[in-house]
Design an enzyme around this catalytic site. Structure first.
Site, PDB file in Angstrom:
ATOM      1  N   TYR A 155     -74.226  27.984 -27.382  1.00  0.00           N
ATOM      2  CA  TYR A 155     -75.333  28.156 -26.708  1.00  0.00           C
ATOM      3  C   TYR A 155     -76.393  27.539 -27.128  1.00  0.00           C
ATOM      4  O   TYR A 155     -77.486  26.660 -26.663  1.00  0.00           O
ATOM      5  CB  TYR A 155     -75.814  29.845 -26.850  1.00  0.00           C
ATOM      6  CG  TYR A 155     -77.360  29.855 -26.004  1.00  0.00           C
ATOM      7  CD1 TYR A 155     -77.253  30.134 -24.412  1.00  0.00           C
ATOM      8  CD2 TYR A 155     -78.378  30.513 -26.683  1.00  0.00           C
ATOM      9  CE1 TYR A 155     -78.413  30.374 -24.391  1.00  0.00           C
ATOM     10  CE2 TYR A 155     -79.805  30.687 -25.692  1.00  0.00           C
ATOM     11  CZ  TYR A 155     -79.359  31.126 -24.947  1.00  0.00           C
ATOM     12  OH  TYR A 155     -81.021  31.278 -23.728  1.00  0.00           O
ATOM     13  N   LYS A 159     -78.749  24.099 -25.604  1.00  0.00           N
ATOM     14  CA  LYS A 159     -80.410  24.545 -25.433  1.00  0.00           C
ATOM     15  C   LYS A 159     -81.163  23.469 -25.995  1.00  0.00           C
ATOM     16  O   LYS A 159     -82.306  23.247 -26.139  1.00  0.00           O
ATOM     17  CB  LYS A 159     -80.739  26.079 -25.878  1.00  0.00           C
ATOM     18  CG  LYS A 159     -79.929  27.577 -24.619  1.00  0.00           C
ATOM     19  CD  LYS A 159     -80.854  27.081 -23.554  1.00  0.00           C
ATOM     20  CE  LYS A 159     -80.653  28.010 -22.839  1.00  0.00           C
ATOM     21  NZ  LYS A 159     -80.742  27.644 -21.039  1.00  0.00           N
TER      22      LYS A 159
HETATM   23  N1  LIG Z   1     -84.152  36.440 -22.137  1.00  0.00           N
HETATM   24  C1  LIG Z   1     -83.818  35.570 -22.673  1.00  0.00           C
HETATM   25  O1  LIG Z   1     -84.324  36.645 -23.834  1.00  0.00           O
HETATM   26  C2  LIG Z   1     -83.991  34.257 -22.896  1.00  0.00           C
HETATM   27  C3  LIG Z   1     -84.407  33.791 -24.549  1.00  0.00           C
HETATM   28  C4  LIG Z   1     -84.398  32.574 -24.144  1.00  0.00           C
HETATM   29  C5  LIG Z   1     -84.104  31.516 -22.866  1.00  0.00           C
HETATM   30  N2  LIG Z   1     -83.661  32.453 -21.643  1.00  0.00           N
HETATM   31  C6  LIG Z   1     -82.852  31.163 -20.883  1.00  0.00           C
HETATM   32  O2  LIG Z   1     -83.656  32.119 -19.878  1.00  0.00           O
HETATM   33  C7  LIG Z   1     -82.963  31.072 -18.588  1.00  0.00           C
HETATM   34  C8  LIG Z   1     -82.874  33.080 -17.272  1.00  0.00           C
HETATM   35  O3  LIG Z   1     -82.540  33.474 -18.495  1.00  0.00           O
HETATM   36  P1  LIG Z   1     -82.331  35.901 -18.547  1.00  0.00           P
HETATM   37  O4  LIG Z   1     -82.908  35.865 -19.146  1.00  0.00           O
HETATM   38  O5  LIG Z   1     -82.501  35.006 -16.637  1.00  0.00           O
HETATM   39  O6  LIG Z   1     -80.532  35.753 -17.990  1.00  0.00           O
HETATM   40  P2  LIG Z   1     -80.984  36.121 -16.565  1.00  0.00           P
HETATM   41  O7  LIG Z   1     -78.928  36.901 -17.018  1.00  0.00           O
HETATM   42  O8  LIG Z   1     -80.543  37.728 -16.049  1.00  0.00           O
HETATM   43  O9  LIG Z   1     -80.274  35.080 -15.749  1.00  0.00           O
HETATM   44  C9  LIG Z   1     -79.433  34.126 -16.167  1.00  0.00           C
HETATM   45  C10 LIG Z   1     -78.864  34.243 -14.346  1.00  0.00           C
HETATM   46  O10 LIG Z   1     -78.256  33.302 -14.242  1.00  0.00           O
HETATM   47  C11 LIG Z   1     -77.156  33.004 -13.571  1.00  0.00           C
HETATM   48  N3  LIG Z   1     -75.911  32.137 -13.179  1.00  0.00           N
HETATM   49  C12 LIG Z   1     -74.814  31.612 -14.555  1.00  0.00           C
HETATM   50  N4  LIG Z   1     -74.305  31.078 -14.352  1.00  0.00           N
HETATM   51  C13 LIG Z   1     -74.606  29.947 -12.882  1.00  0.00           C
HETATM   52  C14 LIG Z   1     -73.627  29.105 -12.433  1.00  0.00           C
HETATM   53  N5  LIG Z   1     -72.918  28.199 -12.885  1.00  0.00           N
HETATM   54  N6  LIG Z   1     -74.657  28.254 -11.789  1.00  0.00           N
HETATM   55  C15 LIG Z   1     -75.078  29.232 -10.884  1.00  0.00           C
HETATM   56  N7  LIG Z   1     -76.065  30.251 -11.531  1.00  0.00           N
HETATM   57  C16 LIG Z   1     -75.466  30.786 -12.984  1.00  0.00           C
HETATM   58  C17 LIG Z   1     -76.515  34.035 -13.214  1.00  0.00           C
HETATM   59  O11 LIG Z   1     -76.228  34.711 -12.052  1.00  0.00           O
HETATM   60  C18 LIG Z   1     -77.888  35.086 -13.007  1.00  0.00           C
HETATM   61  O12 LIG Z   1     -78.903  34.720 -12.442  1.00  0.00           O
HETATM   62  C19 LIG Z   1     -81.698  31.049 -19.277  1.00  0.00           C
HETATM   63  O13 LIG Z   1     -81.189  29.634 -19.461  1.00  0.00           O
HETATM   64  C20 LIG Z   1     -81.396  31.938 -20.545  1.00  0.00           C
HETATM   65  O14 LIG Z   1     -80.581  30.916 -21.237  1.00  0.00           O
HETATM   66  C21 LIG Z   1     -83.458  33.152 -22.134  1.00  0.00           C
END
Ligand SMILES: NC(=O)c1ccc[n+]([C@@H]2O[C@H](COP(=O)([O-])OP(=O)(O)OC[C@H]3O[C@@H](n4cnc5c(N)ncnc54)[C@H](O)[C@@H]3O)[C@@H](O)[C@H]2O)c1
Length: 250
Positions: A155, A159
């Site tokens: 991860y 990133k």
């Molecule tokens: N939530 C946090 O604390 C956090 C922190 C830093 C970065 N992020 C990043 O933010 C982004 C969104 O994450 P989130 O927190 O909303 O999580 P989440 O799990 O709610 O959303 C992630 C979405 O990505 C979709 N997804 C996964 N694999 C996929 C694929 N192969 N094709 C299409 N869609 C796919 C999932 O179905 C889901 O709807 C991610 O890239 C995550 O790494 C989140």
């Protein structure tokens, strides 16, 4: 404020969390939004939520790691709405494990979705932007790219790659009217945290490093920043990285 009136946006990861909040936010500001994700039922809920407020969105089943599906998604946005102006690459997955126990399959899967998926969507969108007066991309990286989070090797590497790729694209295409910026969220309350599982016997002091500072953020906190960077309010901002972590990485 209608910063996205007349604009078409494509949002990946739109079925959940930050992606859903971003699709709703951009639509509320006037964008017509193509919502891409692998979760069909949840994606339909996002579209329904947008339409129930009188805005426009459509669902697009798409695995961001699949080249032909990515190409088809960009084509669908252009055909359905007559163009594409803003891309938000938000889809992502998280895996927690001791790095010496990570299989090559797991490593490849995380890289394929988080990094290669971002590259594929950027490539297809930029190809369109170049012939149509430019556009804006906002990629979602993570605080993991700037402050090490243990047990997340794939991860974190993905990133870090998203952050570097965004900078690279900003320089390469900036003079052709394409802006590429990146956000680095810290802990945001979304379903991705169901993957948070500290390995048995792990050093507790490392756990404290990755806990959010002053509580979790909301998906809307990140969506607000994405909406800004994708809009004309950010017309002179290109190749920047915006931390959205309540100060955790300060
Ligand atoms: N939530 C946090 O604390 C956090 C922190 C830093 C970065 N992020 C990043 O933010 C982004 C969104 O994450 P989130 O927190 O909303 O999580 P989440 O799990 O709610 O959303 C992630 C979405 O990505 C979709 N997804 C996964 N694999 C996929 C694929 N192969 N094709 C299409 N869609 C796919 C999932 O179905 C889901 O709807 C991610 O890239 C995550 O790494 C989140």
């Amino acid at each position: 404020m209608q910063r996205y009136e007349g604009r078409v946006a494509l949002v990946t990861g739109a079925a959940s969390g930050i992606g859903r909040a971003t699709a709703e936010r951009l639509a509320r500001e006037g964008a017509r939004v193509l919502c891409a994700d692998v979760q069909a039922a949840a994606l339909a809920e996002t579209v329904e939520a947008v339409r129930s407020r009188g805005a426009e969105a459509a669902a697009c089943a798409c695995d961001v790691g699949d080249e032909s599906q990515v190409r088809a998604a960009v084509r669908e946005a252009v055909q359905r709405y007559g163009g594409l102006h803003v891309l938000a690459n938000i889809a992502g997955i998280l895996r927690f494990k001791n790095t010496h126990e990570v299989s090559l399959d797991d490593w490849n899967r995380v890289l394929a979705i988080n990094l290669t998926g971002t590259f594929l969507f950027c490539r297809e969108a930029i190809t369109h932007f170049l012939g149509h007066g430019g556009g804006a991309i906002v990629n979602v990286s993570s605080s993991a790219a700037i402050q090490a989070h243990a047990w997340t090797a794939a991860y974190t590497a993905s990133k870090g790659g998203v952050l570097a790729l965004s900078n690279e694209l900003a320089i390469e295409y900036g003079r052709q009217g394409v802006r590429v910026n990146c956000v680095c969220p810290g802990g945001v309350k979304t379903p991705i945290h169901e993957e948070f599982a500290v390995p048995p016997g792990a050093d507790a002091t490392l756990v404290r490093r990755i806990l959010p500072f002053g509580g979790f953020g909301r998906p809307e906190d990140v969506a607000d920043a994405i909406a800004f960077l994708g809009s004309d309010d950010a017309r002179f901002i290109n190749g920047t990285m915006l931390r959205i972590d309540g100060g955790a990485c300060s």
